[in-house]
Design a protein around this motif. Structure first.
Motif, mmCIF file in Angstrom:
data_model
loop_
_atom_site.group_PDB
_atom_site.id
_atom_site.type_symbol
_atom_site.label_atom_id
_atom_site.label_comp_id
_atom_site.label_asym_id
_atom_site.label_seq_id
_atom_site.Cartn_x
_atom_site.Cartn_y
_atom_site.Cartn_z
ATOM 1 N N LEU A 216 0.838 -1.202 0.000
ATOM 2 C CA LEU A 216 0.000 0.000 0.000
ATOM 3 C C LEU A 216 0.869 1.247 0.000
ATOM 4 O O LEU A 216 0.657 2.181 -0.787
ATOM 5 N N ALA A 219 2.669 1.804 -3.339
ATOM 6 C CA ALA A 219 1.818 2.236 -4.460
ATOM 7 C C ALA A 219 1.443 3.709 -4.377
ATOM 8 O O ALA A 219 0.930 4.271 -5.346
ATOM 9 N N SER A 220 1.723 4.346 -3.255
ATOM 10 C CA SER A 220 1.216 5.688 -2.983
ATOM 11 C C SER A 220 1.952 6.767 -3.774
ATOM 12 O O SER A 220 3.020 6.536 -4.360
ATOM 13 N N ASN A 224 5.417 7.390 -6.673
ATOM 14 C CA ASN A 224 4.912 7.288 -8.038
ATOM 15 C C ASN A 224 5.564 8.365 -8.897
ATOM 16 O O ASN A 224 5.397 9.559 -8.628
ATOM 17 N N THR A 249 -1.008 1.321 -11.807
ATOM 18 C CA THR A 249 -2.236 0.556 -11.589
ATOM 19 C C THR A 249 -1.925 -0.842 -11.077
ATOM 20 O O THR A 249 -2.592 -1.362 -10.167
ATOM 21 N N TRP A 252 -1.239 -0.728 -7.398
ATOM 22 C CA TRP A 252 -2.451 -0.653 -6.578
ATOM 23 C C TRP A 252 -3.183 -1.997 -6.576
ATOM 24 O O TRP A 252 -3.760 -2.394 -5.545
ATOM 25 N N ARG A 256 -4.157 -4.039 -3.254
ATOM 26 C CA ARG A 256 -5.522 -4.520 -2.995
ATOM 27 C C ARG A 256 -5.529 -6.025 -2.744
ATOM 28 O O ARG A 256 -6.151 -6.508 -1.779
ATOM 29 N N GLU A 464 -8.643 1.659 0.534
ATOM 30 C CA GLU A 464 -7.853 2.673 -0.159
ATOM 31 C C GLU A 464 -7.438 2.197 -1.548
ATOM 32 O O GLU A 464 -7.571 2.938 -2.541
ATOM 33 N N ALA A 465 -6.938 0.975 -1.619
ATOM 34 C CA ALA A 465 -6.527 0.449 -2.929
ATOM 35 C C ALA A 465 -7.729 0.342 -3.869
ATOM 36 O O ALA A 465 -7.624 0.618 -5.067
ATOM 37 N N GLU A 468 -8.480 3.768 -5.277
ATOM 38 C CA GLU A 468 -7.497 4.134 -6.286
ATOM 39 C C GLU A 468 -7.748 3.408 -7.614
ATOM 40 O O GLU A 468 -7.407 3.921 -8.679
#
Length: 591
Positions: A216, A219-220, A224, A249, A252, A256, A464-465, A468
């Motif tokens: 998580l 991926a933030s 990025n 993507t 994320w 997830r 959150e994922a 996104e």
């Protein structure tokens, strides 16, 4: 099985029963020769226990370094920002983390010398379990480093005293991959859950849950390349601060899926998920953090007062209970709690500000000791001033009819108190979460289970994922499980408003659990979070008829200036480490 105790007197996994066997009367591991340790499985296990002991923890760690708290003495997150340099930064515990990593590497280098025989532990071979624990622990320490510094040297070799040590930093992407590989290895070797004296050790669930957090964060936005250009632009080694390519993507999706894997285990669930009233929700949420065990527990540390390892509530209890009031709740945090109907608290709304602590999210009352909120009976010499035992952060304006003048009475928890006023916190509220209301801090420490990872975080990670990835209905489904437990209305928002509600829900649910400090950074909202700090002035005003108001006027007051610099998204490598290792490259802004 031996119980999970530390040789040096510190017990992290809790054996809270009197029948446990321990190592305390044995020679410390440091006094045995190498051959002793690797020839005796019990000693090898004790060696691992010492590494567990090195996992950092503290009550509200970093709360005072983000928009949650201000310390009693005046230090706080806005002060630290302006002062941190490569010469004075203590953030990241570089040396301590690498010391623990070295011990893990040393164990892995010698594990084949240890004869575990056919011993099993919670349904898996003992050798597998201990090997899995070492991979989990190494991943944990590497993630600590990456969270503060970005890419760091990946060390798997055991360096000895005097050996040449010149190793460059690896890319952020490579470090994350290495951590995930360790956690996958751990998950494949560890038991699904632990039992008995193994409670508190890493499990398959703990490894997968930590992987959820790692992916998580990774991926933030901060990592990025499509979002972090203001941080990495002009820096010659952007690969140290995040990804330089790849598919955001896909990252994320990995985050997830990692969270969903923990959910789908079916092992964990929310504590008391269906309260029948706001009062019950407050009680349940507060009880979660003073309970020894809960169905939310994924990776925890037990501190037992009966084993002389209880937590001293003096550090956070207010001065009116003769505590230190070390974690003050700033006004911005209190204001972040929604109204009971789910709407935002609004200081421009006269109905809200008239009684600012009423009709709010029940977690406010469970987490923060504010004016009039109940804690516990006062010390004997102070009961006559407060027979109920509620927060007294205010000032009462009284009329002296004999002298025909006004005078002031000060609350027991203020800096004008009759009870240790020097320990009063200027915020006008203090942390209540984790304090056991049944324990008198003057007489005893309290039992405490510190939850490094709990199930609520996994639900939030998954939500959150999902947001996104545009899977908003799925996100709301899991967010609203937490809302239901808090006796709050469902979140129905979409788009940017849904992300805003999610971030606030995470802030409230995980308050003081050492998540906000990193969330602010990975979301790249430093300028919004690091602002002038406000407490509140609480006054029971004198009325025209010379009576004192029963309802106080609560007014925000600035107690500290704020400052943010983008360099603070990452922290410096200390000058000492740079001098020891010429291959290291400093993070931007600290040269």
């Amino acid at each position: 099985m031996k119980s999970f105790n530390h040789l040096l007197g510190f017990l992290i996994a809790a054996v809270l029963v009197s029948s446990c066997t321990d190592f305390l009367n044995k020679e410390p591991v440091t006094e045995f020769t190498k051959s002793n340790i690797w020839q005796d499985p019990a000693l090898a296990e004790s060696y691992v226990n010492q590494i567990y002991d090195e996992i950092p923890w503290s009550m509200a760690r970093n709360a005072g370094n983000v928009d949650e708290s201000r310390s009693r003495a005046g230090a706080g997150f806005n002060v630290n920002n302006a002062l941190i340099t490569a010469d004075n930064s203590g953030f990241g515990d570089w040396g301590a983390n690498y010391s623990s990593i070295r011990k893990a590497n040393k164990f892995l280098a010698n594990i084949e010398e240890i004869d575990f025989g056919d011993a099993e532990s919670d349904g898996v071979p003992l050798k597998d379990r201990i090997t899995g624990e070492i991979h989990f622990l190494r991943a944990y320490f590497y993630f600590n480093l990456a969270s503060y510094h970005g890419g760091v040297p990946i060390i798997t070799k055991v360096y000895e005293l005097g050996e040449e040590y010149q190793v460059p930093r690896d890319s952020f992407a490579d470090v994350i991959d290495f951590i995930v590989e360790d956690l996958n290895t751990a998950a494949n070797l560890l038991p699904e859950t632990n039992s008995g004296s193994n409670n508190g050790r890493a499990s398959k669930g703990a490894a997968l849950a930590l992987k959820s957090r790692v992916l998580l964060y990774a991926a933030s936005d901060l990592y990025n390349p499509e979002k972090n250009g203001t941080i990495t632009g002009g820096y010659s080694n952007p690969e140290l601060l995040g990804y330089t390519g790849g598919d955001p993507t896909a990252r994320w999706e990995a985050a997830r899926d990692a969270a969903k894997e923990v959910i789908d285990m079916g092992v964990y669930r929310l504590y008391m998920p269906n309260p029948s009233s706001a009062e019950e929700a407050t009680q349940n949420y507060g009880d979660l953090f003073t309970s020894q065990k809960s169905p939310e527990d994924i990776f925890v540390r037990y501190r037992s007062n009966s084993l002389s390892e209880g937590y001293d509530g003096w550090a956070i209890a207010p001065n009116g209970w003769y505590g230190n009031a070390g974690v003050g709740a700033i006004s911005e945090l209190v204001d972040a709690y929604r109204m009971a109907d789910g709407s935002k608290f609004d200081r421009d709304n006269p109905d809200h500000v008239h009684k600012p602590y009423e009709d709010r999210d029940p977690r406010l009352t469970a987490s923060i000791l504010y004016e009039g909120n109940e804690y516990r009976p006062r010390p004997d010499d102070l009961v006559k001033y407060d027979p109920v035992g509620v927060g007294q952060f205010g000032t009462w304006e009284r009329w002296d009819s004999e002298n025909n003048e006004m005078y002031r009475e000060y609350g027991l928890d203020t800096r004008n108190s009759i009870a240790n006023p020097w320990n009063g916190n200027r915020t006008g509220a203090t942390m209540l979460k984790f304090l056991d209301k049944n324990v008198d801090i003057e007489q005893s420490n309290q039992d405490l289970t510190w939850r490094y990872i709990r199930y609520s975080e996994i639900l939030l990670n998954y939500a959150e994922a999902s947001i996104e990835l545009g899977q908003e209905a799925e996100a709301r489904k899991y967010l609203n499980m937490l809302r239901q437990r808090a006796y709050m209305p469902d979140i129905t928002a979409t788009g940017e408003e849904l992300m805003e509600e999610y971030r606030n829900e995470r802030r409230i649910e995980l308050v003081y659990e050492n998540k906000r400090f990193f969330d602010v950074r990975r979301w790249m909202i430093g300028p919004q979070a690091y602002h002038p700090v406000h407490g509140v002035e609480i006054v029971y005003e004198l009325q025209e008829d010379n009576t004192t108001a029963e309802v106080p006027t609560v007014t925000p007051i600035k107690i500290m200036d704020g400052k943010w610099e983008d360099k603070m998204y990452f922290f410096p490598i200390s000058r000492d480490e740079l001098n020891r290792n010429d291959e290291l490259i400093q993070n931007p802004g600290y040269n």
